[in-house]
Each structure stands twice: as C-alpha cells, then as structure tokens.
Design a protein around this motif. Structure first.
Motif, PDB file in Angstrom:
ATOM      1  N   GLU A 115       0.848  -1.184   0.000  1.00 23.69           N
ATOM      2  CA  GLU A 115       0.000   0.000   0.000  1.00 23.69           C
ATOM      3  C   GLU A 115       0.887   1.238   0.000  1.00 23.69           C
ATOM      4  OE1 GLU A 115      -2.614  -0.209   3.316  1.00 23.69           O
ATOM      5  OE2 GLU A 115      -3.655  -2.009   2.591  1.00 23.69           O
ATOM      6  N   TYR A 116       0.478   2.237  -0.784  1.00 24.51           N
ATOM      7  CA  TYR A 116       1.259   3.463  -0.921  1.00 24.51           C
ATOM      8  C   TYR A 116       0.362   4.694  -0.763  1.00 24.51           C
ATOM      9  CZ  TYR A 116       5.138   0.817  -3.074  1.00 24.51           C
ATOM     10  OH  TYR A 116       6.171  -0.057  -3.335  1.00 24.51           O
ATOM     11  N   VAL A 117       0.942   5.761  -0.255  1.00 24.84           N
ATOM     12  CA  VAL A 117       0.368   7.098  -0.404  1.00 24.84           C
ATOM     13  C   VAL A 117       1.054   7.711  -1.614  1.00 24.84           C
ATOM     14  CG1 VAL A 117       0.162   9.396   0.593  1.00 24.84           C
ATOM     15  CG2 VAL A 117      -0.192   7.382   2.037  1.00 24.84           C
ATOM     16  N   ASN A 118       0.274   8.043  -2.633  1.00 29.96           N
ATOM     17  CA  ASN A 118       0.806   8.511  -3.912  1.00 29.96           C
ATOM     18  C   ASN A 118       0.546   9.999  -4.115  1.00 29.96           C
ATOM     19  OD1 ASN A 118       1.391   5.711  -4.771  1.00 29.96           O
ATOM     20  ND2 ASN A 118      -0.837   5.537  -4.853  1.00 29.96           N
ATOM     21  N   VAL A 119       1.519  10.668  -4.726  1.00 31.94           N
ATOM     22  CA  VAL A 119       1.383  12.091  -5.071  1.00 31.94           C
ATOM     23  C   VAL A 119       1.680  12.238  -6.564  1.00 31.94           C
ATOM     24  CG1 VAL A 119       2.130  14.447  -4.582  1.00 31.94           C
ATOM     25  CG2 VAL A 119       2.116  12.743  -2.739  1.00 31.94           C
ATOM     26  N   PRO A 120       0.643  12.159  -7.419  1.00 33.82           N
ATOM     27  CA  PRO A 120       0.858  12.298  -8.860  1.00 33.82           C
ATOM     28  C   PRO A 120       0.732  13.735  -9.336  1.00 33.82           C
ATOM     29  CG  PRO A 120      -1.374  11.565  -8.450  1.00 33.82           C
ATOM     30  CD  PRO A 120      -0.726  11.739  -7.099  1.00 33.82           C
ATOM     31  N   VAL A 121       1.544  14.103 -10.318  1.00 36.84           N
ATOM     32  CA  VAL A 121       1.440  15.387 -11.010  1.00 36.84           C
ATOM     33  C   VAL A 121       1.446  15.084 -12.501  1.00 36.84           C
ATOM     34  CG1 VAL A 121       2.489  17.631 -11.453  1.00 36.84           C
ATOM     35  CG2 VAL A 121       2.627  16.629  -9.157  1.00 36.84           C
ATOM     36  N   THR A 122       0.383  15.505 -13.202  1.00 36.92           N
ATOM     37  CA  THR A 122       0.281  15.206 -14.631  1.00 36.92           C
ATOM     38  C   THR A 122      -0.024  16.465 -15.435  1.00 36.92           C
ATOM     39  OG1 THR A 122      -2.079  14.674 -14.525  1.00 36.92           O
ATOM     40  CG2 THR A 122      -0.526  12.858 -14.194  1.00 36.92           C
ATOM     41  N   LEU A 123       0.364  16.443 -16.692  1.00 38.64           N
ATOM     42  CA  LEU A 123      -0.016  17.446 -17.674  1.00 38.64           C
ATOM     43  C   LEU A 123      -1.128  16.838 -18.525  1.00 38.64           C
ATOM     44  CD1 LEU A 123       3.527  18.659 -18.787  1.00 38.64           C
ATOM     45  CD2 LEU A 123       2.074  19.575 -16.962  1.00 38.64           C
ATOM     46  N   ASN A 124      -2.251  17.535 -18.619  1.00 33.76           N
ATOM     47  CA  ASN A 124      -3.415  17.032 -19.337  1.00 33.76           C
ATOM     48  C   ASN A 124      -3.646  17.836 -20.614  1.00 33.76           C
ATOM     49  OD1 ASN A 124      -3.696  15.421 -17.080  1.00 33.76           O
ATOM     50  ND2 ASN A 124      -5.357  16.628 -16.189  1.00 33.76           N
ATOM     51  N   TYR A 125      -3.723  17.138 -21.741  1.00 30.99           N
ATOM     52  CA  TYR A 125      -3.953  17.791 -23.025  1.00 30.99           C
ATOM     53  C   TYR A 125      -5.265  17.266 -23.608  1.00 30.99           C
ATOM     54  CZ  TYR A 125      -3.283  19.570 -27.748  1.00 30.99           C
ATOM     55  OH  TYR A 125      -3.446  20.227 -28.932  1.00 30.99           O
ATOM     56  N   TYR A 126      -6.218  18.154 -23.821  1.00 24.85           N
ATOM     57  CA  TYR A 126      -7.556  17.770 -24.254  1.00 24.85           C
ATOM     58  C   TYR A 126      -7.604  17.671 -25.777  1.00 24.85           C
ATOM     59  CZ  TYR A 126      -9.040  18.335 -19.474  1.00 24.85           C
ATOM     60  OH  TYR A 126      -9.179  18.177 -18.117  1.00 24.85           O
ATOM     61  N   ILE A 127      -7.851  16.454 -26.258  1.00 26.40           N
ATOM     62  CA  ILE A 127      -7.891  16.205 -27.701  1.00 26.40           C
ATOM     63  C   ILE A 127      -9.318  16.069 -28.208  1.00 26.40           C
ATOM     64  CG2 ILE A 127      -5.630  15.089 -27.714  1.00 26.40           C
ATOM     65  CD1 ILE A 127      -7.094  12.392 -27.819  1.00 26.40           C
ATOM     66  N   GLY A 128     -10.282  16.016 -27.318  1.00 25.68           N
ATOM     67  CA  GLY A 128     -11.691  15.961 -27.668  1.00 25.68           C
ATOM     68  C   GLY A 128     -12.484  16.658 -26.582  1.00 25.68           C
ATOM     69  N   LYS A 129     -13.751  16.878 -26.791  1.00 28.28           N
ATOM     70  CA  LYS A 129     -14.581  17.554 -25.802  1.00 28.28           C
ATOM     71  C   LYS A 129     -14.631  16.718 -24.522  1.00 28.28           C
ATOM     72  CE  LYS A 129     -17.481  20.926 -24.724  1.00 28.28           C
ATOM     73  NZ  LYS A 129     -17.121  22.345 -24.733  1.00 28.28           N
ATOM     74  N   GLY A 130     -13.831  17.121 -23.530  1.00 26.90           N
ATOM     75  CA  GLY A 130     -13.774  16.389 -22.273  1.00 26.90           C
ATOM     76  C   GLY A 130     -12.791  15.239 -22.258  1.00 26.90           C
ATOM     77  N   LEU A 131     -12.156  14.917 -23.379  1.00 28.28           N
ATOM     78  CA  LEU A 131     -11.212  13.795 -23.464  1.00 28.28           C
ATOM     79  C   LEU A 131      -9.787  14.312 -23.380  1.00 28.28           C
ATOM     80  CD1 LEU A 131     -10.695  10.754 -24.023  1.00 28.28           C
ATOM     81  CD2 LEU A 131     -10.567  11.354 -26.449  1.00 28.28           C
ATOM     82  N   ALA A 132      -9.027  13.833 -22.398  1.00 30.08           N
ATOM     83  CA  ALA A 132      -7.670  14.330 -22.176  1.00 30.08           C
ATOM     84  C   ALA A 132      -6.657  13.192 -22.153  1.00 30.08           C
ATOM     85  CB  ALA A 132      -7.598  15.091 -20.856  1.00 30.08           C
ATOM     86  N   LEU A 133      -5.540  13.419 -22.831  1.00 35.82           N
ATOM     87  CA  LEU A 133      -4.368  12.577 -22.671  1.00 35.82           C
ATOM     88  C   LEU A 133      -3.550  13.133 -21.523  1.00 35.82           C
ATOM     89  CD1 LEU A 133      -3.245  12.139 -26.394  1.00 35.82           C
ATOM     90  CD2 LEU A 133      -4.591  10.553 -25.004  1.00 35.82           C
ATOM     91  N   LYS A 134      -2.920  12.253 -20.730  1.00 38.76           N
ATOM     92  CA  LYS A 134      -2.164  12.742 -19.577  1.00 38.76           C
ATOM     93  C   LYS A 134      -0.885  11.946 -19.376  1.00 38.76           C
ATOM     94  CE  LYS A 134      -5.571  12.484 -16.897  1.00 38.76           C
ATOM     95  NZ  LYS A 134      -6.280  12.819 -15.650  1.00 38.76           N
ATOM     96  N   ALA A 135       0.134  12.653 -18.887  1.00 34.96           N
ATOM     97  CA  ALA A 135       1.416  12.037 -18.558  1.00 34.96           C
ATOM     98  C   ALA A 135       2.088  12.911 -17.508  1.00 34.96           C
ATOM     99  CB  ALA A 135       2.299  11.906 -19.796  1.00 34.96           C
ATOM    100  N   GLY A 136       2.929  12.288 -16.687  1.00 34.01           N
ATOM    101  CA  GLY A 136       3.582  13.070 -15.652  1.00 34.01           C
ATOM    102  C   GLY A 136       4.527  12.248 -14.812  1.00 34.01           C
ATOM    103  N   VAL A 137       4.554  12.523 -13.520  1.00 34.40           N
ATOM    104  CA  VAL A 137       5.435  11.831 -12.585  1.00 34.40           C
ATOM    105  C   VAL A 137       4.661  11.596 -11.290  1.00 34.40           C
ATOM    106  CG1 VAL A 137       6.380  13.976 -11.655  1.00 34.40           C
ATOM    107  CG2 VAL A 137       7.723  11.870 -11.506  1.00 34.40           C
ATOM    108  N   GLN A 138       4.975  10.497 -10.617  1.00 37.02           N
ATOM    109  CA  GLN A 138       4.300  10.180  -9.362  1.00 37.02           C
ATOM    110  C   GLN A 138       5.314   9.737  -8.309  1.00 37.02           C
ATOM    111  OE1 GLN A 138       0.355   8.083  -8.955  1.00 37.02           O
ATOM    112  NE2 GLN A 138       1.641   6.387  -8.248  1.00 37.02           N
TER     113      GLN A 138
END
Length: 230
Positions: A115-138
């Motif tokens: 079990e982990y306590v996670n702290v994610p940070v992502t960049l979200n790029y919206y390619i459709g209405k409400g649809l986002a691709l995301k990538a980052g670091v955790q």
C-alpha cells in the motif's frame, strides 16, 4: 489499451477542449480499482512444495484506490493536475493444491500486497470535448507490505481453513518513483472516468531477487470521480 481506444473513437469527432474554461481551478474526488504486478517476481518451484509439474507462475493482483485531484486550466485545452491518493499494489501467484494420500491442502490468493500514499502530477492535453491525454510523474511512499495466503484442506478427518499474513515491509524500499500515462473523459454531469498505467522507475526491493534482478511496480488504475470548479 482497449478502454483507451474506445474513449478516443467515441469522442474525437467533438471539439477539442475541456468542459472547464481557461483559468478554472477544479477539485476531483475519485475512487476505483487497481491491477498491479511486480516485475521479475520468481515462479514458485513446485519441487520444493512436494509437487510435480510446472512451477507456479506469478500473476497480477487487484486492489483499490481512493484520493483527490486538483487541476488548473492553463488554456481551454491544457491543464496541470496534482493530487494525493491511497492505493494498493503488489503481485500474486496462481492458486494451487498440495496432496499427499488422504491429506490435501489448497492454497488460494497467495500474494504480496503493498500500500502506498501517492502524489501524482500530470499534464493534461484535451484532444476531444472532455477527453484528455495525460502524462507526468508520481512519488509514492510505502505504508504497508505483507505476504498473504488463504489455506484450506483436510487431514485425518480434520478440516483446516485459515488465512495467513506476514509483514515484509523491511524488504521494500520506502520510496517509489513512477511515470503515469493515460487518459480521462469528462461527462456532461461532470462525472469523470480516468484510466492510467504507472510505469515503475525505481526498484521496490532492497535485496536482489533470484538471478540478481530488481523488481519494479507496474500498476493500472481505473477510477470514477466527480469534478467541480472551486
């Protein structure tokens, strides 16, 4: 991957932007499930268990996740998201039986559960209405690690049914770094479905595994949340 493709096919014909305007800060509580595995986990040698046949193969194990995310919309199509969550990971092995004459023992749900306590940070790029691709670091911080198994069987007319667990936190690194990649879709409500795969970068084991190997987390998460502006 199939889930991600389905999202894309269903929404790419819409206009590309978030359902929230530029400059909006949103809060998103979310919860869901995980499917995880530890790389390079050894198979269980059947000969050492008094069995014959192939070794018992390792396999992914399931768990849960719950947390909250904040997102700031830099533009109508680009957002920065940060959050905190609690999630389960680990790895397991296939169920197997041991028999010796009239004595039988069934071992079920043998797994390493972390079990982990996670702290994610992502960049979200919206390619459709409400649809986002995301990538980052955790960044993840280990809170618990156990090996578990359910055993049942019979011997000499006596029935056995027991669950065992043992703390193995000392065998694991306390910090884990991974790269989350995935996508999310905001419905009009706006409920949000989020699918991510976390690629483990740092090793999780303090000591080498068989064959002088390191083990890393691989975690797929799917969550449902409710997103609203602050």
């Amino acid at each position: 991957m199939i889930l991600m493709a389905a999202f894309a096919v269903a929404t790419l014909s819409a206009n590309a932007q978030s359902r929230f305007e530029q400059g909006t800060l949103t809060l998103q509580p979310r919860a869901g499930a995980t499917a995880a595995f530890l790389s390079n986990m050894p198979d269980l040698p059947v000969s050492e268990l008094g069995l014959s046949g192939k070794d018992i193969e390792s396999q992914p194990t399931g768990g849960g996740i719950i947390g909250v995310d904040l997102e700031y919309m830099v533009t109508d199509r680009f957002g920065i998201q940060a959050g905190a969550n609690w999630g389960q990971a680990g790895s397991g092995w296939k169920d197997f039986d041991i028999s010796d004459g009239s004595q039988t023992l069934k071992l079920r749900d043998l797994k390493v559960e972390t079990e982990y306590v996670n702290v994610p940070v992502t960049l979200n790029y919206y390619i459709g209405k409400g649809l986002a691709l995301k990538a980052g670091v955790q960044c993840s911080f280990l809170t618990r690690a156990q090996v578990k198994v359910k055993a049942s069987g019979s011997a000499g007319g006596t029935t056995l049914k027991q669950e065992y667990d043992q703390d193995i936190k000392e065998a694991f690194e306390n910090f884990d770094l991974s790269i989350p990649v995935g996508l999310s879709y905001e419905f009009k409500t706006p409920f949000v479905i989020d699918a991510r795969y976390n690629i483990g970068i740092t090793k999780v084991n303090k000591e080498k595994l068989d064959g002088d190997k390191d083990s890393r987390n691989g975690i797929f998460t799917i969550t449902f949340g409710y997103k609203f502006s602050l």
